[in-house]
Design an enzyme around this catalytic site. Structure first.
Site, PDB file in Angstrom:
ATOM      1  N   HIS A 103      -7.718  -5.231  -1.398  1.00 59.20           N
ATOM      2  CA  HIS A 103      -6.458  -4.609  -0.979  1.00 59.20           C
ATOM      3  C   HIS A 103      -5.629  -5.527  -0.078  1.00 59.20           C
ATOM      4  CE1 HIS A 103      -3.804  -1.214  -0.709  1.00 59.20           C
ATOM      5  NE2 HIS A 103      -3.948  -1.079   0.592  1.00 59.20           N
ATOM      6  N   SER A 141       0.847  -1.191   0.000  1.00 58.29           N
ATOM      7  CA  SER A 141       0.000   0.000   0.000  1.00 58.29           C
ATOM      8  C   SER A 141       0.886   1.245   0.000  1.00 58.29           C
ATOM      9  CB  SER A 141      -0.966  -0.044   1.181  1.00 58.29           C
ATOM     10  OG  SER A 141      -1.974   0.929   1.055  1.00 58.29           O
ATOM     11  N   ASP A 153      -9.330  -4.618  -5.930  1.00 61.17           N
ATOM     12  CA  ASP A 153      -8.972  -3.662  -4.874  1.00 61.17           C
ATOM     13  C   ASP A 153      -9.846  -2.413  -5.009  1.00 61.17           C
ATOM     14  OD1 ASP A 153      -7.731  -1.905  -3.099  1.00 61.17           O
ATOM     15  OD2 ASP A 153      -5.720  -2.662  -3.551  1.00 61.17           O
TER      16      ASP A 153
END
Length: 721
Positions: free
Chosen positions: A698, A591, A666
């Site tokens: 995600h 991320s 995601d």
């Protein structure tokens, strides 16, 4: 430059590996949960403060039950309800009590929507009558019992409803809810993700009013992603997602009068977001927090529910941004406790019911990291802080006047408290980098330890057979700052040898990766890599949390600039150590951490030979309004801040080995980020590795997904570092 190893060195490395002492960790063991800690089930304190309840599951027959326990003995008192005694349901997965604890709302058939939101079928169980009433045949969102336990408010298909438990009749409160257009009573995607709440309605203390938020998403752009599934054709998943600089939902506050069934709109004046609503003890007064689009000017309002007049109670301003929290606590007379960074560190303040500051309760060059509550009978404020070091957490109490502080659980490491409703007891969870979670019962007033509940000794004994190395904490002087760092070395570490360096980090605003707590799954993976001859290092650079307001907020309008500079400088400095091979340096992250690792191998191409990025942001233009603009303002105002640190704008800098990974499903960091990065690298004629996990969100998990993912990353590291 990468060294070329002759066959003899490879053979010696292999010989060393197969003759290492102790068992070897594996991705399969780690992500199958072999090293999981034993935890305590979720405890809910009863209002008497002497007992608590636990939701227990029977795996033999699939049933569930709510059991009541005694704090002093930790022994079971009774079973309040078991699904085996309820013909209508096989089991339930969560529960909540009415205010008087006479009824329980039971959740069944729960399915996720986004990160926090769910749909489910709900029932109300009457404890005394032992009766069960179904709230709705359809799956609903966020049901909430009225204070008297006679009604349930909930959201279905973007509209608000109230169900009467006795008559079993349902009233529809709003009728304009439409998917991807109007939402009543629950939040839109970006509020849910970034302001961290879903239920956007609340009963007042006597059940005569329901305040709720209405989201008009009409002008919010839609995002569409394909769901591949198992059918012949993929299907599009379309939802409203405001990217930085785009229109947000128009949010308004409304008041529903339960008796006359009328809805009125509350005029809050000039505002942009409504991140919190909360009723005071006085049923006629609602507190409302509003904040501007830049999120650097927060206002706390009071709404008089009898006539919807609004008055300003408190306001906070900051050059960067003001954090929204759940720490606002109203005392019996509606004076209130509030947390703020206004003196440079996060601390606790007491205000009267007119918003006048009465006292700053905590002070010092450290951060309050959790506010637990206030025991008015003993005049004790309970909180967690970094008083014993920024990588540690201790539990403390202090009077509302800021006097008589007591350390209740402050051993070096991480202490997390769970207090009984009346603050008679707390259960402390202690862990450190060398001690797995250790659960103890304490007296709240004194901190006296009454008994050990669970110690995870079986896990400790198991790990003794693996010869793992624990984190070594230190600080590293980088760009004028003492940055927190840990290092994990091979168990058979020899300072006369050279080892490859593999760095891990997250680096996002206010985050912390260097913390003195027990191992998470990724830490075990790092331990596995250390067993295989890698040195692992983690450095929390500028912009991370728990070292004061200014350190955290200095990356404002420049996400990815100073954080990347710090990781590159840290890698250079660590490479000066005699036992680090300066030509074998890697970095990875997920991320925000993937955004960082990608930037590091590009901007630090003379330092890093290898990088892995999982689900990375590659341009903040692609991320949502609330998070991104909090730190960057809008792209229209700060174009250079967005583009100068966007890695697909300089793909030609890639020299090393790069692995890019994303989930196609995601909904948070869209796969668009990786697709744009891939295209930029292709057009720059740069070779790299990449993988897309179909329909994974995600977190990229489900079935064997995590095992496959971490084996792929492990193999990539072994082949390239």
């Amino acid at each position: 430059m990468r060294k070329i190893y002759v066959l003899l060195i490879c053979f010696l490395g292999f010989f060393t590996t197969i003759n290492a002492q102790g068992e070897q960790m594996s991705v399969e063991k780690i992500y199958a949960g072999e090293f999981s800690t034993e935890g305590l089930p979720l405890l809910r304190s009863m209002k008497n403060g002497k007992q608590y309840t636990i939701l227990n599951f029977d795996r033999t027959n699939g049933s569930s039950r709510i059991d009541k326990y005694d704090y002093t003995t930790l022994k079971k008192v009774e079973t309040i309800v078991s699904s085996r005694d309820l013909k209508a349901i096989e089991n339930f997965s969560s529960y909540s009590f009415s205010d008087d604890e006479s009824k329980i709302l039971l959740a069944t058939q729960v399915e996720p929507i986004f990160r926090r939101s769910t749909l489910g079928v709900f029932f109300v169980y009457d404890i005394a009558a032992k009766t069960l009433v179904k709230v709705s045949d359809a799956k609903i969102q966020e049901p909430s019992l009225s204070p008297d336990g006679k009604q349930v408010a909930y959201v279905s298909n973007n509209n608000l409803y109230i169900f009467d438990i006795t008559s079993k009749k349902t009233k529809q409160i709003t009728d304009d809810g439409v998917k991807n257009k109007i939402i009543n009573g629950v939040t839109d995607w970006v509020y849910e993700e970034e302001f961290a709440f879903v239920r956007a309605f609340a009963w007042n203390s006597d059940g005569t009013k329901v305040a709720f938020l209405r989201f008009d998403e009409s002008k919010v752009p839609e995002f569409s992603m394909d769901v591949y599934g198992t059918e012949l054709y993929p299907r599009p998943h379309v939802f409203k997602y405001p990217k930085a600089g785009e229109d947000n939902a128009l949010v308004t506050l409304h008041m529903f009068d339960v008796q006359n069934e009328q809805i009125s709109k509350v005029d809050l004046g000039d505002f942009y977001y409504i991140p919190r609503i909360k009723w005071m003890h006085n049923p006629n007064y609602l507190s409302v927090q509003t904040i501007n689009r830049h999120q650097n000017h927060l206002k706390l309002h009071t709404v008089n529910a009898t006539n919807n007049t609004v008055s300003l109670l408190l306001e906070e301003q900051d050059k960067a941004y003001v954090d929204v929290t759940d720490n606002l606590t109203f005392l019996a007379d509606d004076s209130f406790i509030w947390t703020s960074e206004k003196d440079g560190n996060n601390h606790i303040y007491l205000y009267n019911n007119e918003g006048q500051l009465m006292n700053q309760i905590t002070k010092g060059p450290w951060e309050v990291t959790n506010y637990y509550g206030y025991d008015q009978s003993e005049d004790r404020v309970y909180y967690q802080s970094t008083e014993n070091g920024s990588i540690n957490r201790g539990v403390y109490s202090i009077s509302s006047g800021g006097k008589g502080k007591k350390a209740l659980a402050a051993d070096k490491g991480t202490n997390v408290a769970d207090f009984s409703a009346d603050f008679t007891y707390f259960i402390n969870t202690y862990s450190s980098a060398t001690v797995p979670p250790f659960y103890t019962l304490h007296k709240a007033l004194t901190g006296k330890k009454l008994k050990v509940i669970k110690d995870n000794s079986a896990l400790q004994q198991k790990l003794e057979g693996y010869d793992i190395s624990f984190k070594e904490f230190s600080t590293l002087k980088i760009n004028g700052n003492d940055l927190n760092m840990y290092m994990v070395k091979p168990k058979d570490f020899d300072p006369s040898k050279k080892y490859p360096l593999f760095m891990t980090q997250y680096s996002g605003p206010g985050s912390q990766s260097v913390a003195n707590r027990w191992l998470a799954a990724n830490d075990y993976w790092h331990e596995m890599l250390a067993q295989q001859g890698y040195i692992i290092a983690c450095v929390d650079g500028r912009g991370t949390g728990f070292k004061g307001r200014d350190f955290k907020k200095m990356t404002q309008k420049e996400l990815g600039k100073y954080e990347v500079e710090d990781q590159i400088a840290a890698a250079k400095k660590l490479s000066e150590l005699s036992y680090i091979d300066a030509e074998r340096t890697g970095i990875w992250g997920w991320s925000y951490g993937g955004f960082m690792s990608t930037n590091c191998i590009l901007k630090g191409n003379d330092v890093f030979e290898t990088a892995i990025a999982v689900a990375p942001v590659t341009s903040w233009r692609f991320y949502d309004t609330i998070y991104t603009e909090r730190y960057m303002q809008t792209p229209q105002e700060n174009a250079s801040g967005y583009d100068d640190n966007s890695p697909f704008n300089y793909p030609e800098l890639l020299k090393g080995d790069y692995l890019l990974i994303h989930g196609s499903g995601d909904d948070n960091v869209h796969v668009q980020n990786s697709m744009r990065m891939i295209e930029a690298l292709v057009q720059a004629n740069k070779q790299f590795d990449w993988a897309i996990y179909p329909d994974k969100n995600h977190s990229i998990y489900g079935g064997n997904t995590r095992i496959h993912l971490y084996n792929m990353m492990t193999n990539f590291i072994k082949e390239n570092l």
